[in-house]
Design a protein around this motif. Structure first.
Motif, mmCIF file in Angstrom:
data_model
loop_
_atom_site.group_PDB
_atom_site.id
_atom_site.type_symbol
_atom_site.label_atom_id
_atom_site.label_comp_id
_atom_site.label_asym_id
_atom_site.label_seq_id
_atom_site.Cartn_x
_atom_site.Cartn_y
_atom_site.Cartn_z
ATOM 1 N N LYS A 55 0.836 -1.201 0.000
ATOM 2 C CA LYS A 55 0.000 0.000 0.000
ATOM 3 C C LYS A 55 0.876 1.259 0.000
ATOM 4 C CE LYS A 55 -3.416 2.424 2.865
ATOM 5 N NZ LYS A 55 -4.231 2.354 4.109
ATOM 6 N N GLY A 56 0.535 2.217 -0.887
ATOM 7 C CA GLY A 56 1.206 3.507 -0.908
ATOM 8 C C GLY A 56 2.596 3.520 -1.502
ATOM 9 N N ALA A 57 2.969 2.494 -2.230
ATOM 10 C CA ALA A 57 4.335 2.390 -2.757
ATOM 11 C C ALA A 57 4.641 3.406 -3.848
ATOM 12 C CB ALA A 57 4.586 0.985 -3.291
ATOM 13 N N TYR A 58 3.615 3.853 -4.590
ATOM 14 C CA TYR A 58 3.844 4.710 -5.755
ATOM 15 C C TYR A 58 3.019 5.992 -5.658
ATOM 16 C CZ TYR A 58 5.009 -0.019 -7.362
ATOM 17 O OH TYR A 58 5.510 -1.295 -7.464
ATOM 18 N N ALA A 59 3.529 7.049 -6.288
ATOM 19 C CA ALA A 59 2.780 8.297 -6.379
ATOM 20 C C ALA A 59 1.529 8.089 -7.224
ATOM 21 C CB ALA A 59 3.652 9.383 -6.998
ATOM 22 N N GLY A 60 0.498 8.893 -6.972
ATOM 23 C CA GLY A 60 -0.712 8.837 -7.784
ATOM 24 C C GLY A 60 -0.417 9.240 -9.222
ATOM 25 N N PHE A 61 -1.291 8.827 -10.137
ATOM 26 C CA PHE A 61 -1.104 9.144 -11.557
ATOM 27 C C PHE A 61 -1.369 10.629 -11.797
ATOM 28 C CE2 PHE A 61 -2.221 4.542 -11.954
ATOM 29 C CZ PHE A 61 -1.029 4.133 -12.532
ATOM 30 N N GLU A 62 -0.379 11.332 -12.339
ATOM 31 C CA GLU A 62 -0.523 12.763 -12.622
ATOM 32 C C GLU A 62 -1.618 12.997 -13.651
ATOM 33 O OE1 GLU A 62 3.044 14.786 -13.651
ATOM 34 O OE2 GLU A 62 4.195 13.971 -11.973
ATOM 35 N N GLY A 63 -2.336 14.101 -13.480
ATOM 36 C CA GLY A 63 -3.364 14.469 -14.439
ATOM 37 C C GLY A 63 -4.651 13.682 -14.303
ATOM 38 N N THR A 64 -4.774 12.910 -13.219
ATOM 39 C CA THR A 64 -5.992 12.132 -12.997
ATOM 40 C C THR A 64 -6.636 12.529 -11.677
ATOM 41 O OG1 THR A 64 -4.939 10.291 -11.792
ATOM 42 C CG2 THR A 64 -4.899 10.191 -14.211
ATOM 43 N N GLU A 65 -7.868 12.090 -11.490
ATOM 44 C CA GLU A 65 -8.569 12.383 -10.237
ATOM 45 C C GLU A 65 -7.796 11.833 -9.035
ATOM 46 O OE1 GLU A 65 -11.258 14.141 -9.541
ATOM 47 O OE2 GLU A 65 -11.656 14.683 -11.629
#
Length: 284
Positions: A55-65
């Motif tokens: 859980k939480g290993a990667y940043a959220g996808f840029e440009g998305t909700e």
């Protein structure tokens, strides 16, 4: 000539015998998390779209909700090590919520891996995997037919912008068919298109696994299907079972299980739509 006839007859006997044997083995799909599935079919285990990070290993996808949220949003419901011995691996596309660094690191490099095209196969081979195969309309894993299907990971407007088209890329699904088993269509990441509708009408799958989290690209709308698409699938194939996945695990998926359950109930199709929790096993 006799040898040819005998050889053909033996092959046919083996196929029929295998079909009779597998007919008594129920297929099952276990939703692990997001689009990661353990699919037991025809006596073989397929690991589909493995995302195995904590859980939480990667940043959220840029440009998305909800890009401020870190992915994945939830932990795996099972130990990652329990997922590392499938008969084969299928990667519908290389986005990190379907094929992540954790999976690349942990999965045995000698397992057969099916990729959607030569480009993806080259990338997977470069990570050390030895047996990488490209899906086609006539692919097989032993006696199980694997048919590649196309998908469109966003709107025409999004694909008209070169930078977005490169990010969204090509995506795919897979249609499984085996004597003695129900046919299964793993749709993959995509929105409703004429090609998808044609796939439903031509393939007529018994079971449809639909990525239904309604992921949103800001300014361009959905990049995977949502609740209305679940209903549309049912209207085309009213006898099919729909299994809705790719929900509540990645930042840009805005459709919740609760909302989808309420929607299918209000439309009177709850008996045809399964909305599994992470870790749940569905047998059919």
């Amino acid at each position: 000539m006799k040898r040819i006839v005998l050889g053909f007859a033996l092959s046919l006997f083996m196929i029929v015998s295998y079909g009779q044997e597998t007919a008594n083995k129920k297929a099952s799909i276990q939703l692990i998390r997001n689009a990661t599935l353990v699919f037991n079919y025809g006596g073989k285990e397929f690991l589909i779209d493995p995302m195995l990070a904590k859980k939480g290993a990667y940043a959220g996808f840029e440009g998305t909700e909800n890009s401020h949220l870190r992915n994945p949003l939830v932990e795996l419901p099972v130990a990652a090590k329990s997922l590392l011995n499938p008969d084969a691996i299928i990667v519908t596309h290389l986005h990190p919520d379907h094929w992540d660094e954790a999976a690349i690191k942990m999965l045995p490099k000698n397992k057969p891996v099916y990729a959607q095209n030569g480009q993806d196969a080259t990338v997977i081979k470069s990570a050390g995997f030895k047996d990488v195969r490209v899906l086609s309309n006539e692919s097989h894993f032993e006696y199980i037919k694997l048919q590649k299907t196309t998908a469109q990971h966003g709107s025409d407007e999004a694909y008209a912008i070169p930078q977005l088209a490169e990010i969204l890329g090509e995506t795919s699904g897979v249609f499984f068919n085996q004597l003695g088993q129900k046919s299964v269509y793993i749709v993959g990441d995509g929105i409703w298109t004429d090609a998808f509708e044609s796939n439903l009408k031509n393939l007529k799958p018994d079971v449809i696994v639909l990525n239904a989290g309604f992921a949103q690209l800001i300014g361009f709308g959905a990049i995977i299907m949502g609740k209305e698409d679940v209903l549309r699938v049912h209207e085309i194939l009213p006898d099919a079972t729909i299994i809705a996945v790719h929900m509540e695990a990645i930042n840009h998926c805005i459709l919740s299980r609760k909302e989808l359950k309420e929607y299918v109930k209000s439309n009177g199709i709850s008996d045809k739509v399964i909305i599994p929790d992470d870790g749940q096993i569905i047998k059919f």
